[in-house]
Design a protein around this motif. Structure first.
Motif, PDB file in Angstrom:
ATOM      1  N   ILE A  55       0.915  -1.223  -0.047  1.00 28.17           N
ATOM      2  CA  ILE A  55      -0.026   0.068   0.042  1.00 28.17           C
ATOM      3  C   ILE A  55       0.928   1.167   0.155  1.00 28.17           C
ATOM      4  O   ILE A  55       2.094   0.993   0.428  1.00 28.17           O
ATOM      5  N   PRO A  56       0.361   2.432  -0.559  1.00 25.49           N
ATOM      6  CA  PRO A  56       1.000   3.605  -0.508  1.00 25.49           C
ATOM      7  C   PRO A  56       1.449   4.069   1.069  1.00 25.49           C
ATOM      8  O   PRO A  56       0.701   3.774   1.927  1.00 25.49           O
ATOM      9  N   SER A  57       2.760   4.331   1.121  1.00 20.16           N
ATOM     10  CA  SER A  57       3.251   5.073   2.471  1.00 20.16           C
ATOM     11  C   SER A  57       2.484   6.438   2.904  1.00 20.16           C
ATOM     12  O   SER A  57       2.468   7.173   1.811  1.00 20.16           O
ATOM     13  N   ARG A  58       2.392   6.482   4.125  1.00 15.95           N
ATOM     14  CA  ARG A  58       1.775   7.773   4.474  1.00 15.95           C
ATOM     15  C   ARG A  58       2.605   8.167   5.777  1.00 15.95           C
ATOM     16  O   ARG A  58       3.462   7.585   6.438  1.00 15.95           O
ATOM     17  N   ALA A  59       2.314   9.556   5.903  1.00 19.27           N
ATOM     18  CA  ALA A  59       3.582  10.282   6.903  1.00 19.27           C
ATOM     19  C   ALA A  59       3.287   9.815   8.221  1.00 19.27           C
ATOM     20  O   ALA A  59       4.105   9.796   9.073  1.00 19.27           O
ATOM     21  N   TYR A  60       1.793   9.479   8.595  1.00 23.31           N
ATOM     22  CA  TYR A  60       1.629   9.092  10.006  1.00 23.31           C
ATOM     23  C   TYR A  60       2.085   7.516  10.257  1.00 23.31           C
ATOM     24  O   TYR A  60       1.974   7.162  11.300  1.00 23.31           O
ATOM     25  N   MET A  61       2.549   6.909   9.210  1.00 27.00           N
ATOM     26  CA  MET A  61       2.699   5.519   9.486  1.00 27.00           C
ATOM     27  C   MET A  61       4.135   5.226  10.077  1.00 27.00           C
ATOM     28  O   MET A  61       5.088   5.881   9.583  1.00 27.00           O
ATOM     29  N   ASN A  62       4.213   4.330  10.765  1.00 25.69           N
ATOM     30  CA  ASN A  62       5.377   3.880  11.497  1.00 25.69           C
ATOM     31  C   ASN A  62       6.100   2.597  10.309  1.00 25.69           C
ATOM     32  O   ASN A  62       5.572   1.234  10.732  1.00 25.69           O
ATOM     33  N   VAL A  63       6.965   2.833   9.686  1.00 28.10           N
ATOM     34  CA  VAL A  63       7.374   1.800   8.779  1.00 28.10           C
ATOM     35  C   VAL A  63       8.241   1.095   9.464  1.00 28.10           C
ATOM     36  O   VAL A  63       9.362   1.637   9.643  1.00 28.10           O
ATOM     37  N   ILE A  64       8.311  -0.104   9.568  1.00 30.90           N
ATOM     38  CA  ILE A  64       9.244  -0.909  10.263  1.00 30.90           C
ATOM     39  C   ILE A  64       9.870  -1.776   9.105  1.00 30.90           C
ATOM     40  O   ILE A  64       9.417  -2.203   8.137  1.00 30.90           O
ATOM     41  N   GLY A  65      11.253  -2.285   9.427  1.00 28.99           N
ATOM     42  CA  GLY A  65      12.135  -2.915   8.456  1.00 28.99           C
ATOM     43  C   GLY A  65      12.222  -4.369   8.709  1.00 28.99           C
ATOM     44  O   GLY A  65      11.263  -4.781   9.763  1.00 28.99           O
ATOM     45  N   CYS A  66      12.935  -5.254   8.148  1.00 30.33           N
ATOM     46  CA  CYS A  66      13.053  -6.593   8.151  1.00 30.33           C
ATOM     47  C   CYS A  66      14.419  -6.866   8.275  1.00 30.33           C
ATOM     48  O   CYS A  66      15.396  -6.292   7.890  1.00 30.33           O
ATOM     49  N   LYS A  67      14.541  -8.358   8.877  1.00 26.57           N
ATOM     50  CA  LYS A  67      15.924  -8.977   8.953  1.00 26.57           C
ATOM     51  C   LYS A  67      16.018 -10.391   8.691  1.00 26.57           C
ATOM     52  O   LYS A  67      14.811 -11.098   9.010  1.00 26.57           O
ATOM     53  N   TRP A  68      16.989 -10.807   7.955  1.00 24.41           N
ATOM     54  CA  TRP A  68      16.963 -12.182   7.971  1.00 24.41           C
ATOM     55  C   TRP A  68      17.649 -12.890   9.256  1.00 24.41           C
ATOM     56  O   TRP A  68      18.499 -12.517   9.863  1.00 24.41           O
ATOM     57  N   VAL A  69      17.065 -14.046   9.347  1.00 24.65           N
ATOM     58  CA  VAL A  69      17.649 -14.968  10.570  1.00 24.65           C
ATOM     59  C   VAL A  69      18.089 -16.244   9.998  1.00 24.65           C
ATOM     60  O   VAL A  69      17.184 -17.007   9.278  1.00 24.65           O
ATOM     61  N   PHE A  70      19.307 -16.701  10.245  1.00 23.81           N
ATOM     62  CA  PHE A  70      19.739 -17.744   9.671  1.00 23.81           C
ATOM     63  C   PHE A  70      20.240 -18.818  10.629  1.00 23.81           C
ATOM     64  O   PHE A  70      20.767 -18.729  11.718  1.00 23.81           O
ATOM     65  N   ARG A  71      19.616 -20.172  10.541  1.00 27.39           N
ATOM     66  CA  ARG A  71      20.078 -21.301  11.444  1.00 27.39           C
ATOM     67  C   ARG A  71      20.149 -22.497  10.512  1.00 27.39           C
ATOM     68  O   ARG A  71      19.608 -22.811   9.438  1.00 27.39           O
ATOM     69  N   ARG A  72      20.853 -23.351  11.003  1.00 28.11           N
ATOM     70  CA  ARG A  72      21.297 -24.825  10.517  1.00 28.11           C
ATOM     71  C   ARG A  72      20.451 -25.757  11.198  1.00 28.11           C
ATOM     72  O   ARG A  72      20.755 -25.941  12.454  1.00 28.11           O
ATOM     73  N   LYS A  73      19.544 -26.574  10.628  1.00 27.85           N
ATOM     74  CA  LYS A  73      18.795 -27.541  11.228  1.00 27.85           C
ATOM     75  C   LYS A  73      19.634 -28.840  11.288  1.00 27.85           C
ATOM     76  O   LYS A  73      20.066 -29.157  10.136  1.00 27.85           O
ATOM     77  N   ARG A  74      19.915 -29.234  12.447  1.00 26.89           N
ATOM     78  CA  ARG A  74      20.766 -30.560  12.565  1.00 26.89           C
ATOM     79  C   ARG A  74      19.906 -31.859  12.755  1.00 26.89           C
ATOM     80  O   ARG A  74      19.042 -31.643  13.566  1.00 26.89           O
ATOM     81  N   LYS A  75      20.578 -32.985  12.580  1.00 25.55           N
ATOM     82  CA  LYS A  75      20.129 -34.222  13.076  1.00 25.55           C
ATOM     83  C   LYS A  75      20.485 -34.578  14.319  1.00 25.55           C
ATOM     84  O   LYS A  75      21.034 -33.819  14.991  1.00 25.55           O
ATOM     85  N   ALA A  76      20.117 -35.700  14.912  1.00 27.35           N
ATOM     86  CA  ALA A  76      20.651 -36.155  16.153  1.00 27.35           C
ATOM     87  C   ALA A  76      22.108 -36.331  16.491  1.00 27.35           C
ATOM     88  O   ALA A  76      22.671 -36.348  17.249  1.00 27.35           O
ATOM     89  N   ASN A  77      22.567 -36.885  15.301  1.00 23.00           N
ATOM     90  CA  ASN A  77      24.226 -37.171  15.408  1.00 23.00           C
ATOM     91  C   ASN A  77      24.892 -35.874  15.096  1.00 23.00           C
ATOM     92  O   ASN A  77      26.260 -35.742  15.159  1.00 23.00           O
ATOM     93  N   GLY A  78      24.288 -34.475  14.847  1.00 26.85           N
ATOM     94  CA  GLY A  78      24.966 -33.514  14.680  1.00 26.85           C
ATOM     95  C   GLY A  78      25.121 -32.953  13.394  1.00 26.85           C
ATOM     96  O   GLY A  78      25.643 -31.809  13.031  1.00 26.85           O
ATOM     97  N   SER A  79      25.150 -33.902  12.601  1.00 24.94           N
ATOM     98  CA  SER A  79      25.169 -33.252  11.080  1.00 24.94           C
ATOM     99  C   SER A  79      24.084 -32.614  10.609  1.00 24.94           C
ATOM    100  O   SER A  79      23.172 -32.444  11.123  1.00 24.94           O
ATOM    101  N   ILE A  80      24.425 -31.706   9.491  1.00 24.34           N
ATOM    102  CA  ILE A  80      23.397 -30.765   9.083  1.00 24.34           C
ATOM    103  C   ILE A  80      22.505 -31.602   8.156  1.00 24.34           C
ATOM    104  O   ILE A  80      22.411 -32.070   7.288  1.00 24.34           O
ATOM    105  N   GLU A  81      21.075 -30.904   8.568  1.00 26.78           N
ATOM    106  CA  GLU A  81      19.983 -31.698   7.773  1.00 26.78           C
ATOM    107  C   GLU A  81      19.492 -30.688   6.626  1.00 26.78           C
ATOM    108  O   GLU A  81      19.456 -31.172   5.531  1.00 26.78           O
ATOM    109  N   ARG A  82      19.459 -29.371   6.892  1.00 24.21           N
ATOM    110  CA  ARG A  82      19.177 -28.377   6.024  1.00 24.21           C
ATOM    111  C   ARG A  82      19.418 -27.197   6.497  1.00 24.21           C
ATOM    112  O   ARG A  82      19.560 -26.853   7.798  1.00 24.21           O
ATOM    113  N   HIS A  83      19.485 -26.075   5.572  1.00 23.14           N
ATOM    114  CA  HIS A  83      19.645 -24.611   5.909  1.00 23.14           C
ATOM    115  C   HIS A  83      18.219 -24.219   6.023  1.00 23.14           C
ATOM    116  O   HIS A  83      17.400 -24.408   5.036  1.00 23.14           O
TER     117      HIS A  83
END
Length: 392
Positions: A55-83
């Motif tokens: 939607i169009p931005s208005r002067a009264y709006m509080n526009v918030i940003g975004c960020k990426w969060v990165f995690r490796r999901k691991r199996k029970a033996n500690g190896s990487i399952e997926r990103h």
């Protein structure tokens, strides 16, 4: 002279492979192909699900940003399952009551997970027909995004270990990570999580790194998903998040030493045909040395399996132990009624009348006493709530 292991091992087997840590920002992650692919997949999924509309931005709006969060999901033996890359909004830049009024987070409660695991284990909810599994996934995928994860192995940091009569829910790998993070992987173990002495020396000096304290207490709080023996002491540490002292930090290290000595502990679940709900409640009357408030605690069993437990401080001060016990009884009564509602919603049959167990005669007599005395006016709402459930 060459040894046997040296002559037979290829050169590549003797080299060490160092896995980089999870990226902390977009600039670090974009350098790697696997993270770029996962970010594209995450962003396309958000567009497909119509997570937002422009939607169009208005002067009264509080526009918030975004960020990426990165995690490796691991199996029970500690190896990487997926990103896994997740795009989240910076909600901390919003003001409650101005930018938003209500919040909703569709997360499953740990109690629900333990209840369903108990039912699946006891009822044998295991589908071995691959054609049937494929058909179910195809039907459900028309409404939900779903995939077959196979037999439970490691989920939410909890490992499922098969036993002769059931399974063991263990967070051993998670406990090792906590100990390594604080540099206590080789610390001396303790047999109890809290001192058995009534008088404990206390220091009012503030701890120099409150962020570290809050981080570790939060990690221990997640550990209580499979460790009910830590609920009471972790609840005590959580009450001092705003201004932890040196004494609180010492108590925290004592709990970590107890975790080191009980790192093999977990939550055992057994196969059983019983559908009986048993709930046990208790309270520590005026047990807090700072404000003399009472602490409530309860445990709920479905058959032989412990599926729910709570330990928390009561909000008000009561002048006699019966009031504290009755408040704990009211809390467990509400918990049991919610579980009965959940079991009926998922069409579980054979549910017997739940049983509440309390070791205070005064609280038990109040459940059947029609006369309300002046000394019990402050528990009147809890009184009528529990009494109506007992009568029904």
């Amino acid at each position: 002279m060459d040894t046997r292991s040296r002559s037979q091992a290829p050169p590549t087997a003797l080299s060490a492979q160092v896995c980089p840590s999870d990226p902390t920002c977009y600039t670090q992650a974009v350098k790697y192909l696997e993270w770029r692919e996962d970010m594209d997949q995450e962003f396309n999924a958000l567009l497909q699900n119509q997570t937002w509309c422009l939607i169009p931005s208005r002067a009264y709006m509080n526009v918030i940003g975004c960020k990426w969060v990165f995690r490796r999901k691991r199996k029970a033996n500690g190896s990487i399952e997926r990103h896994k890359a997740i795009l989240v909004a910076k909600g901390f830049n919003q003001v409650p009551g101005h930018d938003f009024f209500d919040t909703f987070n569709p997360m499953v409660k740990p109690t629900t997970v333990r209840l369903l695991l108990s039912l699946a284990l006891s009822s044998g909810w295991v589908i071995s027909d691959q054609d049937l599994v494929t058909h179910l996934i195809k039907e459900l995928s028309t409404t939900f995004k779903i995939r077959d994860l196979g037999e439970p192995d490691l989920f939410l940091g909890i490992e499922t270990i098969k036993c002769d009569d059931g399974i063991l829910l263990s967070q051993q790998r998670y406990m090792n990570d906590i100990l390594k993070r604080v540099g206590m992987a080789k610390c001396k173990a303790l047999s109890t999580p809290i001192s058995v002495l009534k008088y404990i020396p206390f220091s009012a000096d503030l701890y120099e790194d409150p962020t570290q304290y809050r981080s570790l207490v939060g990690a221990l709080h997640y550990l209580t998903i499979t460790r009910p023996d830590l609920s009471f002491i972790v609840n005590q540490l959580c009450q001092h998040m705003h201004a932890p002292t040196v004494s609180h930090w010492e108590h925290l290290k004592g709990i970590l030493r107890y975790v080191k000595g009980t790192i093999d502990f977990g939550l055992r679940m057994k196969k059983s045909t019983s559908r009986e709900l048993h709930a046990f409640s208790d309270s520590d009357w005026a047990g807090c040395p700072e404000d003399h408030k009472s602490t409530s605690g309860f445990a709920v069993f479905l058959g032989p399996n412990l599926i729910s437990w709570v330990c928390k401080k009561q909000r008000t001060i009561v002048k006699f132990s019966t009031g504290a016990e009755y408040k704990a009884l009211a809390d467990v009564c509400a918990e049991v009624m919610w579980k009965v509602s959940l079991l009926r919603e998922i069409k579980v049959s054979g549910i017997s009348v739940p049983k509440l167990w309390c070791d205070n005669l005064g609280a038990i007599y109040m459940c059947a006493n029609h006369i309300f005395h002046a000394h019990t006016k402050h528990v009147e709402i809890d009184y009528h709530f529990v009494r109506d459930k007992v009568a029904s």
